[in-house]
Design an enzyme around this catalytic site. Structure first.
Site, PDB file in Angstrom:
ATOM      1  N   ASP A  12      -2.670  -0.875   6.471  1.00 60.61           N
ATOM      2  CA  ASP A  12      -3.642  -1.176   5.422  1.00 60.61           C
ATOM      3  C   ASP A  12      -3.283  -2.449   4.663  1.00 60.61           C
ATOM      4  OD1 ASP A  12      -4.910   1.084   6.234  1.00 60.61           O
ATOM      5  OD2 ASP A  12      -4.677   2.199   4.359  1.00 60.61           O
ATOM      6  N   ASP A  54       0.853  -1.185   0.000  1.00 58.48           N
ATOM      7  CA  ASP A  54       0.000   0.000   0.000  1.00 58.48           C
ATOM      8  C   ASP A  54       0.887   1.231   0.000  1.00 58.48           C
ATOM      9  OD1 ASP A  54      -2.851   1.176   0.508  1.00 58.48           O
ATOM     10  OD2 ASP A  54      -1.565   2.191   1.960  1.00 58.48           O
ATOM     11  N   GLU A  64       0.752   5.590   0.473  1.00 55.94           N
ATOM     12  CA  GLU A  64       0.013   6.798   0.829  1.00 55.94           C
ATOM     13  C   GLU A  64       0.648   7.963   0.075  1.00 55.94           C
ATOM     14  OE1 GLU A  64      -2.744   6.906   2.665  1.00 55.94           O
ATOM     15  OE2 GLU A  64      -2.632   4.731   2.996  1.00 55.94           O
ATOM     16  N   HIS A 108      -5.332   4.214   7.322  1.00 51.86           N
ATOM     17  CA  HIS A 108      -4.705   4.950   6.213  1.00 51.86           C
ATOM     18  C   HIS A 108      -3.198   5.106   6.426  1.00 51.86           C
ATOM     19  CE1 HIS A 108      -8.427   5.873   4.105  1.00 51.86           C
ATOM     20  NE2 HIS A 108      -8.956   6.189   5.261  1.00 51.86           N
TER      21      HIS A 108
END
Length: 265
Positions: free
Chosen positions: A181, A29, A31, A176
């Site tokens: 995540d 993941d 961000e 998040h």
């Protein structure tokens, strides 16, 4: 921020492999910043990944790092979400070129797994490597859990976003943050695979008949209970009891069914 830990070095070198390293799953993941105008690009702020052995669905090792973008003004001084990724948080983080070799070693030649990875995460990874003039890692295959679960699990968990799936299965609130995540995505796939396995075993009793509601039951087996007027009324176990039963085991046959529908790149 801790940098160059033994765990991170182990990741960069590949660590202790499954029988075939190329079959390892990397749940990942990223961000990023949120561009306010179309001409602005996403900038990676955090990368996180866990390496998972597909035969046991257990996490073998992990890696995560904040990333300092070239222009700190693109990062808000205070986070608008619960992620805590602020300008101050990334100011002391390494630039992408400082961690690119480690990220490449984690990802190259592995099967990538992520929620909406085809449209978002993989594109951000390619952009970040292109910006530093480095060849991007290439996956052995790619599994987008959003696409597969929309197709195989149906909209019974609402919009099928990670936050909605986590709430549906009682896994807590999405944070998040990249590593959290990625781990939540693994938990979601375990739960979904278990339900699909159970439903395929007894489709006449455990079929999902109502998939249009986020709170729809994934188990249609009911108990009949006499009412005061003598008629029978159907009752179902409480939602959390159903979730606990469904998430208690890992359904390997159903996972293989999901993997067969993965998009290979």
């Amino acid at each position: 921020m801790k940098r160059g830990t033994s765990q991170e070095q182990n990741m960069a070198l590949g660590g202790s492999p499954c029988r075939e390293r190329s079959s390892e799953l990397v749940f990942l993941d990223v961000e990023t910043t949120m561009p306010v105008r179309k001409e602005k690009r996403f900038r990676m702020l955090e990368f996180g990944a866990i390496v998972v052995c597909p035969r046991k669905l257990v996490e073998k090792r992990s890696y995560s790092t904040l990333i300092r973008p070239g222009d700190l003004s693109m990062v808000p001084e205070s986070s608008s979400r619960s992620d805590g990724i602020t300008r101050e948080a990334v100011a002391a983080a390494p630039k992408f070129e400082e961690v690119a070799a480690t990220i490449y070693g984690i990802l190259h030649g592995k099967v990538w797994v992520g929620h909406n990875i085809l449209r978002f995460d993989s594109a951000r990874i390619r952009e970040a490597f292109a910006e530093i003039g480095h060849a991007a890692p290439k996956p052995a295959g790619m599994i987008d859990s959003l696409d597969i679960l929309m197709n195989k699990f149906g909209p019974r968990a609402g919009n099928m976003k990670m936050a909605s799936l986590a709430a549906y299965f009682g896994l807590g609130k999405q944070k998040h943050r990249s590593l959290d995540d990625a781990r939540m995505n693994l938990q979601v796939i375990r739960c979904c695979a278990t339900i699909l396995f159970l439903e395929s075993s007894l489709p006449s009793l455990l079929s999902a008949r109502d998939t249009g509601s986020p709170s729809a039951s994934t188990r249609s087996r009911t108990r009949e209970k006499p009412s005061a007027d003598g008629t029978n009324k159907k009752t179902t176990p409480p939602l959390r009891v159903r979730q606990s039963l469904m998430c208690r085991t890992i359904a390997r046959p159903s996972l293989r069914h999901l993997l067969r529908h993965a998009m290979v790149r």
